[in-house]
Design an enzyme around this catalytic site. Structure first.
Site, mmCIF file in Angstrom:
data_model
loop_
_atom_site.group_PDB
_atom_site.id
_atom_site.type_symbol
_atom_site.label_atom_id
_atom_site.label_comp_id
_atom_site.label_asym_id
_atom_site.label_seq_id
_atom_site.Cartn_x
_atom_site.Cartn_y
_atom_site.Cartn_z
ATOM 1 N N GLY A 177 -33.848 -9.564 -38.290
ATOM 2 C CA GLY A 177 -34.427 -9.954 -37.178
ATOM 3 C C GLY A 177 -35.540 -10.997 -37.002
ATOM 4 O O GLY A 177 -36.507 -11.630 -37.991
ATOM 5 N N ASN A 178 -36.331 -11.374 -36.013
ATOM 6 C CA ASN A 178 -37.830 -12.475 -35.597
ATOM 7 C C ASN A 178 -37.948 -11.400 -34.079
ATOM 8 O O ASN A 178 -37.230 -10.835 -33.449
ATOM 9 C CB ASN A 178 -37.230 -13.761 -35.682
ATOM 10 C CG ASN A 178 -36.342 -14.627 -34.769
ATOM 11 O OD1 ASN A 178 -36.759 -13.949 -33.032
ATOM 12 N ND2 ASN A 178 -34.970 -14.456 -34.531
#
Ligand code: CTP
Length: 402
Positions: free
Chosen positions: A208-209
């Protein structure tokens, strides 16, 4: 200007209620229809007779008329109004509004209304600054309600500070301005993508980020304020919006965001892609949790579909496409390259080098570049203000396309 405008004016039990008859006169003189709803305690501060005489309507407080048993429909009242103003708003009623409590006609009607709601809290200095008051104000603003801030001055308690109700003339101007303002995006349909994507590795892990989705949500809310209808395709984030006029489509992966965006784009006039979409996702997703002992050392990745580029390929001449570029080096050159390669009308550039800008912050610093070589740089601002700058740039592209 206010001829035929229907205004619900909710008054709660604060000393500043004595100022409301003046406001009521101004509204009536300008042609507005005003229906007063009092909280049960408000009539201790301002008489129903004064208010009903000035408004030329019966003043409402109870759910039903005790004399003839007739019932006032809060639903009909809520639907009737073009604008709801609650002034003065006490800490007590504000707390109930923030919590969704509906134990009187005023509160129930607020819950039933579909029109813009303005609120003017007034209270004593320390009550106003109390964290619970401040968090309730923020909560009401999150619902899309507009705050009419109290002003500094001498308070009924004798203390000096923030908490006085704004003067009736100023409140009147705020209301007039609301009705005079032409909504630049009325009738327009807009797709906004926001937040991160999560690309699963196995049932418990993902790539993810740090994107929070705050910028995209602020854009969606500002679009509604300009009269647009919004499809918000939102990646996995705890951020949310309850604003009416925004249809939220929750997605998790880049693939899901791609599918939903492609599907809704056909019916949109504008698309603003602010999501931080993963550029790669694991080639194989394990069916069960990968155990430590298996000792895996690498994850094979495959590229995800570029949503922005795909929309750029199918967009019609009338549709406006806006992308974001988050860069760390050669910012402007990279942004222009993306703008051209993906057939965009505008690109919003933010640099991770700027302090207070980017993931997680409530502020952002952007430049907006168009496909004619123009660039406008903006100062570091709250994301809600940045959203307005982006929308202003879109409105000017819309004007040029006419
Ligand atoms: N974007 C998208 N779909 C992707 C990747 C990005 O729609 N799969 C969109 C983003 O929402 C943003 C813009 O493309 O509006 C730019 O994203 P960014 O990550 O900065 O650029 P990329 O084109 O992915 O290029 P690079 O990672 O090389 O900078």
């Amino acid at each position: 200007m206010l001829k035929g405008k229907k205004i619900l004016l909710g008054i709660t039990g604060g000393i500043a209620a004595y100022k409301i008859p003046f406001l009521l006169r101004l509204l009536k003189k300008e042609g507005a229809e005003v229906q007063i709803i009092l909280s049960p305690f408000a009539k201790e501060f301002v008489t129903p007779l004064t208010l009903s005489t000035l408004s030329e309507r019966p003043v409402l407080t109870e759910f039903h008329n005790k004399d003839d048993g007739s019932w006032f429909s809060h639903v009909n009242l809520g639907l009737w109004a073009d604008l709801f103003l609650v002034a003065p708003l006490t800490a007590n009623t504000m707390g109930k509004m923030a919590a969704g409590i509906a134990d009187n006609l005023l509160l129930t009607t607020i819950l039933s209304s579909r029109c813009p709601v303005f609120f003017a809290p007034t209270m004593d200095l320390d009550m106003y600054h109390h964290p619970s008051t401040q968090s309730n104000i923020k909560k009401l603003q999150k619902f899309g309600y507009k705050l009419i801030e109290p002003v500094e001055g001498e308070l009924a308690s004798g203390l000096k500070g923030m908490g006085r109700l704004e003067e009736p003339e100023v409140i009147f101007e705020i209301i007039k301005e609301h009705f005079e303002k032409k909504k630049a995006l009325k009738g327009k349909k807009v797709l906004v993508t926001a937040g991160p994507t999560h690309e699963p590795i196995d049932p418990v892990r993902f790539i993810g980020n740090h994107s929070s989705g705050k910028m995209g949500i602020a854009i969606a809310e500002a679009l509604v304020d300009e009269g647009a209808e919004v499809d918000l395709v939102l990646g996995p984030t705890s951020e949310n919006t309850e604003k009416q006029g925004i249809k939220i489509h929750r997605v998790t992966t880049a693939e899901q965001m791609f599918e939903k965006s492609m599907q809704v784009f056909k019916n949109e006039d504008i698309a603003i892609l602010s999501a931080a979409v993963a550029d790669f996702s694991p080639s194989n997703i394990a069916d069960s949790k990968i155990k430590k002992e298996q000792g895996f050392q690498s994850i094979e990745l495959k590229p995800t579909k570029d949503i922005l580029a795909s929309l750029g390929k199918v967009k019609s001449k009338k549709q406006i496409l806006v992308g974001f570029a988050l860069e760390t080096d050669n910012e402007e050159a990279n942004a222009i390259k993306k703008l051209n390669a993906k057939n965009l009308d505008l690109i919003v550039l933010n640099s991770l080098r700027d302090k207070g800008a980017g993931f997680g912050y409530s502020t952002n610093k952007v430049s907006i570049l168009d496909n004619k070589g123009n660039k406008t740089e903006f100062a570091l601002k709250d994301k809600t203000e940045v959203a307005k700058d982006i929308i202003a740039a879109i409105v000017s592209v819309l004007e040029q396309k006419k």
